[in-house]
Design a protein around this motif. Structure first.
Motif, PDB file in Angstrom:
ATOM      1  N   SER A 146     113.032 -11.245 -78.727  1.00 54.56           N
ATOM      2  CA  SER A 146     113.611  -9.978 -78.283  1.00 54.56           C
ATOM      3  C   SER A 146     114.178  -9.263 -79.494  1.00 54.56           C
ATOM      4  CB  SER A 146     114.694 -10.212 -77.227  1.00 54.56           C
ATOM      5  OG  SER A 146     115.747 -10.990 -77.759  1.00 54.56           O
ATOM      6  N   GLY A 147     114.555  -8.016 -79.288  1.00 56.41           N
ATOM      7  CA  GLY A 147     115.079  -7.225 -80.392  1.00 56.41           C
ATOM      8  C   GLY A 147     113.975  -6.427 -81.053  1.00 56.41           C
ATOM      9  N   SER A 148     113.948  -6.424 -82.358  1.00 62.71           N
ATOM     10  CA  SER A 148     112.985  -5.615 -83.121  1.00 62.71           C
ATOM     11  C   SER A 148     111.642  -6.325 -83.225  1.00 62.71           C
ATOM     12  CB  SER A 148     113.542  -5.330 -84.510  1.00 62.71           C
ATOM     13  OG  SER A 148     114.777  -4.642 -84.415  1.00 62.71           O
ATOM     14  N   ILE A 149     111.033  -6.568 -82.090  1.00 56.53           N
ATOM     15  CA  ILE A 149     109.812  -7.371 -82.064  1.00 56.53           C
ATOM     16  C   ILE A 149     108.647  -6.666 -82.759  1.00 56.53           C
ATOM     17  CG2 ILE A 149     110.467  -8.692 -80.025  1.00 56.53           C
ATOM     18  CD1 ILE A 149     108.775  -6.758 -78.377  1.00 56.53           C
ATOM     19  N   PHE A 150     108.696  -5.350 -82.859  1.00 57.35           N
ATOM     20  CA  PHE A 150     107.605  -4.618 -83.493  1.00 57.35           C
ATOM     21  C   PHE A 150     107.530  -4.907 -84.989  1.00 57.35           C
ATOM     22  CE2 PHE A 150     110.299  -1.539 -85.593  1.00 57.35           C
ATOM     23  CZ  PHE A 150     111.452  -1.567 -84.821  1.00 57.35           C
ATOM     24  N   THR A 151     108.579  -5.500 -85.546  1.00 60.30           N
ATOM     25  CA  THR A 151     108.591  -5.826 -86.979  1.00 60.30           C
ATOM     26  C   THR A 151     108.036  -7.212 -87.274  1.00 60.30           C
ATOM     27  OG1 THR A 151     110.815  -6.786 -86.915  1.00 60.30           O
ATOM     28  CG2 THR A 151     110.664  -4.406 -87.262  1.00 60.30           C
ATOM     29  N   ILE A 152     107.733  -7.984 -86.241  1.00 64.67           N
ATOM     30  CA  ILE A 152     107.281  -9.361 -86.442  1.00 64.67           C
ATOM     31  C   ILE A 152     105.834  -9.384 -86.911  1.00 64.67           C
ATOM     32  CG2 ILE A 152     106.849 -11.590 -85.358  1.00 64.67           C
ATOM     33  CD1 ILE A 152     109.107 -10.966 -83.411  1.00 64.67           C
TER      34      ILE A 152
ATOM     35  N   GLN B 283     116.928  -6.428 -85.770  1.00 65.16           N
ATOM     36  CA  GLN B 283     116.947  -7.885 -85.832  1.00 65.16           C
ATOM     37  C   GLN B 283     116.139  -8.468 -84.680  1.00 65.16           C
ATOM     38  OE1 GLN B 283     121.080  -9.072 -85.851  1.00 65.16           O
ATOM     39  NE2 GLN B 283     121.217  -8.895 -88.079  1.00 65.16           N
ATOM     40  N   VAL B 284     115.728  -9.695 -84.887  1.00 65.09           N
ATOM     41  CA  VAL B 284     114.956 -10.427 -83.889  1.00 65.09           C
ATOM     42  C   VAL B 284     115.777 -11.610 -83.401  1.00 65.09           C
ATOM     43  CG1 VAL B 284     112.885 -11.823 -83.519  1.00 65.09           C
ATOM     44  CG2 VAL B 284     112.749  -9.737 -84.909  1.00 65.09           C
ATOM     45  N   GLN B 285     115.736 -11.841 -82.103  1.00 65.40           N
ATOM     46  CA  GLN B 285     116.367 -13.023 -81.523  1.00 65.40           C
ATOM     47  C   GLN B 285     115.277 -13.884 -80.875  1.00 65.40           C
ATOM     48  OE1 GLN B 285     117.702  -9.764 -80.393  1.00 65.40           O
ATOM     49  NE2 GLN B 285     118.785  -9.874 -82.348  1.00 65.40           N
ATOM     50  N   LEU B 286     115.438 -15.190 -80.980  1.00 67.22           N
ATOM     51  CA  LEU B 286     114.466 -16.141 -80.448  1.00 67.22           C
ATOM     52  C   LEU B 286     115.162 -17.146 -79.551  1.00 67.22           C
ATOM     53  CD1 LEU B 286     112.568 -16.885 -83.779  1.00 67.22           C
ATOM     54  CD2 LEU B 286     111.888 -15.276 -81.997  1.00 67.22           C
ATOM     55  N   VAL B 287     114.566 -17.407 -78.394  1.00 66.95           N
ATOM     56  CA  VAL B 287     115.100 -18.412 -77.476  1.00 66.95           C
ATOM     57  C   VAL B 287     113.978 -19.375 -77.116  1.00 66.95           C
ATOM     58  CG1 VAL B 287     116.145 -18.844 -75.249  1.00 66.95           C
ATOM     59  CG2 VAL B 287     116.810 -16.818 -76.558  1.00 66.95           C
ATOM     60  N   GLU B 288     114.186 -20.645 -77.427  1.00 66.48           N
ATOM     61  CA  GLU B 288     113.175 -21.677 -77.180  1.00 66.48           C
ATOM     62  C   GLU B 288     113.488 -22.414 -75.889  1.00 66.48           C
ATOM     63  OE1 GLU B 288     113.322 -22.520 -81.926  1.00 66.48           O
ATOM     64  OE2 GLU B 288     114.846 -22.989 -80.432  1.00 66.48           O
ATOM     65  N   SER B 289     112.449 -22.992 -75.314  1.00 63.77           N
ATOM     66  CA  SER B 289     112.612 -23.850 -74.149  1.00 63.77           C
ATOM     67  C   SER B 289     111.423 -24.801 -74.066  1.00 63.77           C
ATOM     68  CB  SER B 289     112.721 -23.018 -72.870  1.00 63.77           C
ATOM     69  OG  SER B 289     111.550 -22.257 -72.680  1.00 63.77           O
ATOM     70  N   GLY B 290     111.583 -25.860 -73.275  1.00 61.09           N
ATOM     71  CA  GLY B 290     110.458 -26.738 -72.997  1.00 61.09           C
ATOM     72  C   GLY B 290     110.517 -28.116 -73.616  1.00 61.09           C
ATOM     73  N   GLY B 291     111.520 -28.407 -74.407  1.00 59.33           N
ATOM     74  CA  GLY B 291     111.610 -29.739 -74.992  1.00 59.33           C
ATOM     75  C   GLY B 291     112.014 -30.773 -73.957  1.00 59.33           C
ATOM     76  N   GLY B 292     111.994 -32.031 -74.368  1.00 56.88           N
ATOM     77  CA  GLY B 292     112.388 -33.093 -73.467  1.00 56.88           C
ATOM     78  C   GLY B 292     111.843 -34.435 -73.897  1.00 56.88           C
ATOM     79  N   LEU B 293     111.926 -35.383 -72.982  1.00 58.64           N
ATOM     80  CA  LEU B 293     111.451 -36.742 -73.228  1.00 58.64           C
ATOM     81  C   LEU B 293     110.088 -36.915 -72.586  1.00 58.64           C
ATOM     82  CD1 LEU B 293     111.903 -39.735 -74.072  1.00 58.64           C
ATOM     83  CD2 LEU B 293     113.039 -40.048 -71.848  1.00 58.64           C
ATOM     84  N   VAL B 294     109.153 -37.457 -73.339  1.00 59.04           N
ATOM     85  CA  VAL B 294     107.801 -37.674 -72.836  1.00 59.04           C
ATOM     86  C   VAL B 294     107.282 -39.001 -73.379  1.00 59.04           C
ATOM     87  CG1 VAL B 294     106.736 -36.395 -74.738  1.00 59.04           C
ATOM     88  CG2 VAL B 294     105.524 -36.605 -72.553  1.00 59.04           C
TER      89      VAL B 294
END
Length: 115
Positions: free
Chosen positions: A25-31, A1-12
């Motif tokens: 992260s995780g099974s990134i070779f399958t992406i 399985q693949v896990q995804l973590v986002e960052s960087g949003g906000g008010l602009v």
């Protein structure tokens, strides 16, 4: 399985810039491909930009020339550089990762463009 973590949003402010990051992260070779989607209140989720393992990219017409998707394979991270932001870019942005059998979504990060 693949896990995804986002960052960087906000008010602009309109005309400003933001960079979103998505660490896989995780099974990134399958992406095979990774992308960014967004969903504004009351609207359906839509593709913003995508990139394949081979490096090809695809953009929604509404963001061409303003947004750039890039991928750092060493860090297993995909980025979305957003310039010349407009109020209509306000949405929750989701990272996605496509494997042969499944599309995995991140938790989403809110981008608000407002003065």
């Amino acid at each position: 399985q693949v896990q995804l973590v986002e960052s960087g949003g906000g008010l602009v402010q309109p005309g400003g810039s933001l960079r979103l990051s998505c660490a896989a992260s995780g099974s990134i070779f399958t992406i095979n491909a990774m992308g960014w989607y967004r969903q504004a209140p009351g609207k359906e989720r839509e593709l913003v930009a995508a990139t394949t393992r081979g490096g090809s990219t695809n953009y929604a017409d509404s963001v061409k020339g303003r947004f750039t998707i890039s991928r750092d394979n060493a860090k297993n991270t995909v980025y979305l550089q957003m310039n010349s932001l407009k109020p209509e870019d306000t949405a929750v942005y989701y990272c996605s990762a496509d494997t042969p059998y499944l599309r995995t979504w991140g938790q989403g990060t809110l981008v608000t463009v407002s003065s």
